[in-house]
Write a protein that holds these residues in place. Sequence first.
Motif, PDB file in Angstrom:
ATOM      1  N   CYS A 160       0.846  -1.192   0.000  1.00 30.81           N
ATOM      2  CA  CYS A 160       0.000   0.000   0.000  1.00 30.81           C
ATOM      3  C   CYS A 160       0.884   1.247   0.000  1.00 30.81           C
ATOM      4  O   CYS A 160       1.806   1.375   0.808  1.00 30.81           O
ATOM      5  CB  CYS A 160      -0.907  -0.008   1.230  1.00 30.81           C
ATOM      6  SG  CYS A 160      -1.833   1.518   1.449  1.00 30.81           S
ATOM      7  N   CYS A 199      -4.442  -0.164   0.055  1.00 31.27           N
ATOM      8  CA  CYS A 199      -5.115  -1.279   0.737  1.00 31.27           C
ATOM      9  C   CYS A 199      -6.566  -0.910   1.078  1.00 31.27           C
ATOM     10  O   CYS A 199      -6.960   0.255   1.004  1.00 31.27           O
ATOM     11  CB  CYS A 199      -4.337  -1.681   1.994  1.00 31.27           C
ATOM     12  SG  CYS A 199      -4.512  -0.496   3.348  1.00 31.27           S
ATOM     13  N   CYS A 202      -6.954   1.896   3.810  1.00 36.17           N
ATOM     14  CA  CYS A 202      -6.621   3.277   3.433  1.00 36.17           C
ATOM     15  C   CYS A 202      -7.525   3.816   2.319  1.00 36.17           C
ATOM     16  O   CYS A 202      -7.604   5.032   2.127  1.00 36.17           O
ATOM     17  CB  CYS A 202      -5.168   3.354   2.967  1.00 36.17           C
ATOM     18  SG  CYS A 202      -3.973   2.936   4.251  1.00 36.17           S
TER      19      CYS A 202
HETATM   20 ZN    ZN Z   1      -2.856   1.113   3.457  1.00 34.01          ZN
END
Ligand code: ZN
Length: 296
Positions: A160, A199, A202
């Motif tokens: 991420c 991800c 997030c």
């Molecule tokens: Zn993330």
Amino acid sequence: MKNIATQHHSTTAIVLRLIEFSETSLVVTLLTRDLGRISALAKGARRLKGPFEGSLDLLSVCRINLIAKSGDTLDLLTESKLRRRFRGGERSLTRTYAGYYVAETLRWWLDDAERHEELFDLTLATLGLIDGEGPVAETLLAYDCQCLRLLGHAPATRACTVCGVKLDSPDSPADTFKNGRPRRKPKVAFSLDGGGIVCETCRPRQSSLVLISAATLECLDGLLQAPERDADEDTRNVSTEGPIERESVFPLRSLLPRVSETSYPELRGLISRYMQTLLGRSLRMQAFLPGAIRGR
Ligand SMILES: [Zn+2]
């Protein structure tokens, strides 16, 4: 009169742009291996006879002599000998546009006098494939991704881009069956502003997200890797009129088979939009890129 310091150079250059300066002269933008991108005045270059011998065409590879001036004064090109002329235009419009596209990207990716030897080698290898029998769509994808890698803009493809957590490997079995039907692989979110995948945690806080398939992400990841140097790498594509720095062949061809036909449109769109975000502008020639991998 102001004393202007000068320096003489002899090097190999790729012609990126030509602007008519007077009835007989040109201002040329060149990409060189040891001086980076430069602009120079070629006095008398529009005459067929003289020190340039009609060598200064768009995307020509030339051996040049140059007087570099200090300060704001334009460098002076004193001689140019043709090593290889770009002949894409004699073969197809797709190859011509591909050449123009490469020239356009290099005008925006680099600043003047920013030296980048590997990028020069990559450009020579790219033009060799476009001008020869290389597949245009795949070549340009590999070229764009390698530009991103060499210039430090490679997007995050494995973790991420916000929190750094590693995302599951995209090669989980595609044919996992659920209720007797093949389960579709989930899409992955890619942030254009953030520069990479994001991800699930997030994701809600990110803007400029693009959803891509796991297969496309895998292609992108492969294209962004440093290619393995192979001693047998296609030197014949790089040189048709005498050897051009044989020792510096960029092994671009080794990346090409990693792009699948189905992933191409998604990947092409993603890379074009990511480049627009980085450069803060759209590129004129992006509209003329191959729409499908078979479009040759
Ligand atoms: Zn993330």
